[in-house]
Design an enzyme around this catalytic site. Structure first.
Site, PDB file in Angstrom:
ATOM      1  CB  SER A 251      -0.968   0.002   1.182  1.00  0.00           C
ATOM      2  OG  SER A 251      -0.283  -0.169   2.400  1.00  0.00           O
TER       3      SER A 251
ATOM      4  CG  HIS B 113      -0.695  -5.185   2.113  1.00  0.00           C
ATOM      5  ND1 HIS B 113       0.011  -5.029   3.259  1.00  0.00           N
ATOM      6  CD2 HIS B 113      -0.770  -3.927   1.556  1.00  0.00           C
ATOM      7  CE1 HIS B 113       0.360  -3.752   3.414  1.00  0.00           C
ATOM      8  NE2 HIS B 113      -0.115  -3.066   2.396  1.00  0.00           N
TER       9      HIS B 113
ATOM     10  CG  HIS C 218       6.397  -8.787   7.781  1.00  0.00           C
ATOM     11  ND1 HIS C 218       7.341  -7.947   7.247  1.00  0.00           N
ATOM     12  CD2 HIS C 218       5.272  -8.049   7.934  1.00  0.00           C
ATOM     13  CE1 HIS C 218       6.814  -6.737   7.103  1.00  0.00           C
ATOM     14  NE2 HIS C 218       5.562  -6.771   7.505  1.00  0.00           N
TER      15      HIS C 218
ATOM     16  NE  ARG D 108       3.021  -3.767  12.335  1.00  0.00           N
ATOM     17  CZ  ARG D 108       2.773  -3.914  11.030  1.00  0.00           C
ATOM     18  NH1 ARG D 108       2.186  -2.949  10.342  1.00  0.00           N
ATOM     19  NH2 ARG D 108       3.123  -5.035  10.413  1.00  0.00           N
TER      20      ARG D 108
ATOM     21  CG  ASP E 118      -2.855  -8.043   9.277  1.00  0.00           C
ATOM     22  OD1 ASP E 118      -3.357  -6.956   9.610  1.00  0.00           O
ATOM     23  OD2 ASP E 118      -2.125  -8.169   8.277  1.00  0.00           O
TER      24      ASP E 118
END
Ligand SMILES: CC(C)(COP(=O)(O)OP(=O)(O)OC[C@H]1O[C@@H](n2cnc3c(N)ncnc32)[C@H](O)[C@@H]1OP(=O)(O)O)[C@@H](O)C(=O)NCCC(=O)NCCS
Length: 471
Positions: free
Chosen positions: A277, A307, A353, A362, A408
């Site tokens: 993105s 993604h 990743h 995160r 995620d």
């Protein structure tokens, strides 16, 4: 801001950091560089000339320095590990994770102003940091919150454009369409048509970007309420900050959900420049397409399952585990389910990743949030169990470079806990957050006059001939 207020701001920052001895030098630099102007645009205006000079100097002094070698594997392998892009707002270390302008996530949680003492950072404060490299004070952040609220009005045709889509259209399709409809307002496009001098490109870009950042939560909330709440729209609340307002417009007002949304928007905002993105936003922007066009393109990349759509996939997958095996699934059953997923040719969503080689910070900060606020949530417990089971299985496959969880893997169960259960919508939340990072860099792209992006491509035949010649 006065010199004395600046000093007291600095000492407040220092006392918040406390005795921490392991602060990186970049953090110390940022503390020394705390912001001085109340208005973000003025702050930026002051910074731009010095950064333009810095870039010129780098080009002149280091222009011919080699940064690495390009191998055939890199060309065939999605350009992994190939340094080829300038991205000022954040930098990703494979072991340590993301740093926003030099600050890690825990450092941001300590240093950036929060809604209440000790709370999660306000996304506006991160936006200020991303744009200026400086830690704002609460007064500056409050002024930015108010400015964003003022910029948040949406022309009616945007809603009509979204309404023209079937209600069953994927939320990301509706979101990207909404951003394209907002493009009609682009100040950059108007200024370019009028022949603006290129040294001033950053100014209408700034206006578009701030408008866009302000508008996307409103459009996103409209889509959510349209799809899942019978179209009962909740207007913006003039007393709330950016993250809290977003949660409020979606229909969630508990103080924990407001905090979660502040944390969510902050940590999803930026992840250096090479991810799909961010890179797409930058690439499209490099053609001088305005920020709306660039950001809509970025959203379309974010909508891919490898993604940003992975957050949707994770919750759906976790729910499928529960549907099949129940909430009290044993470790053995869970292992079997993971193998079943892999053997059916699918990925385990939320793991792996392109750059990271350790657990994503995160993920870790969301885990801390869960341990603090929802330790007994059954889906959180399942997420914790997956952490014990999945990495060793992925390692057993022998080809996965990073078996650890990414951002995620965790976000869905937190949202689900507070009632935001519609997994298909999750990538829209990610998209709203990404506006902060992608737009901040777009402003710097124009301020620094970065050129059209145009890497060289080759054919398989070219690779074969080139390699045979060299062999
Ligand atoms: C994120 C991702 C796309 C990175 O891809 P990458 O950089 O190509 O990763 P790797 O180099 O480790 O991939 C090597 C192989 O391992 C596989 N792999 C990587 N992560 C995997 C996972 N979570 N589950 C199963 N297989 C995985 C890849 O599909 C690839 O297989 P192939 O050679 O048969 O094509 C990948 O890890 C993935 O698909 N993860 C699941 C989706 C996800 O969580 N995305 C969000 C990322 S923030």
């Amino acid at each position: 801001m006065s010199f004395f207020r600046g000093l007291s701001n600095l000492s407040k920052l220092r006392s918040r950091v406390g005795e921490q001895s392991c602060l990186s030098s970049s953090v110390r630099w940022i503390q020394m560089q705390s912001s001085s102007s109340l208005d973000l645009r003025s702050e930026l205006q002051e910074l731009i000339p010095e950064q333009q000079e810095r870039l010129k100097k780098i080009k002149k002094e280091y222009g011919t320095v080699q940064l690495g070698n390009i191998t055939v594997d890199m060309v065939l392998g999605g350009m992994r590990g190939m340094t080829g892009l300038l991205w000022e707002t954040s930098l990703l270390d494979p072991e340590e994770g993301i740093r926003f302008r030099g600050l890690s996530i825990p450092e941001c949680q300590k240093l950036l102003p929060a809604a209440s003492p000790g709370g999660e950072p306000l996304p506006e404060s991160l936006l200020w940091l991303l744009l200026t490299g400086k830690v704002p004070n609460k007064e500056q952040v409050d002024a930015l919150s108010a400015e964003l609220r003022e910029r948040a009005s949406i022309p009616d045709y945007v809603y009509k454009t979204i309404d023209a889509l079937p209600i069953t259209a994927h939320p990301m399709t509706q979101f990207s369409t909404g951003v394209m409809a907002l493009q009609v307002q682009s100040e950059f496009q108007r200024a370019y048509e009028k022949g603006i001098h290129k040294s001033k490109f950053w100014e209408p870009t700034y206006e578009d970007c701030l408008n866009l950042i302000a508008q996307v939560p409103v459009v996103a909330a409209y889509i959510y309420r349209r799809m899942y709440k019978n179209g009962q729209i909740i207007p913006l609340d003039d007393s709330l900050d950016y993250g809290a307002n977003f949660a409020h417009m979606l229909g969630f007002d508990s103080s924990q959900m407001l905090e979660l949304m502040r944390l969510y928007v902050t940590i999803h905002s930026d992840h250096e420049g090479g991810n799909v993105s961010a890179h797409t936003g930058h690439l499209v922007g490099s053609a001088l397409s305005d920020p709306y066009l660039s950001f809509a393109a970025a959203l379309n990349g974010l909508a891919g399952p490898l993604h940003g759509l992975a957050n949707q996939e994770v919750l759906l997958w976790i729910k499928s585990v529960v549907d099949e095996c129940g909430e009290n699934i044993s470790t053995e059953q869970l292992k079997e389910y993971v193998w079943k997923t892999l053997n059916s040719g699918k990925v385990v969503p939320g793991y792996g990743h392109g750059v990271l080689r350790k657990t994503d910070p995160r993920y870790s900060c969301q885990r801390e949030f869960a341990l603090k606020h929802l330790p007994n949530d059954p889906l959180f417990q399942l997420v914790s169990k997956l952490y014990e089971v999945v990495p060793s299985i992925l390692l057993e496959l022998g080809k996965v470079k990073n078996p650890w969880p990414n951002v995620d893997a965790h976000s869905g169960v937190l949202l689900n806990h507070y009632g935001l259960t519609e997994a298909r919508y999750y990538t829209v939340l990610f998209g709203v957050s990404r506006s902060l990072g992608i737009c901040s860099q777009l402003i710097w792209d124009r301020a620094l006059g970065l050129p059209l992006e145009r890497p060289k491509s080759v054919t398989m035949e070219w690779v074969e001939k080139f390699c045979k010649k060299g062999a």
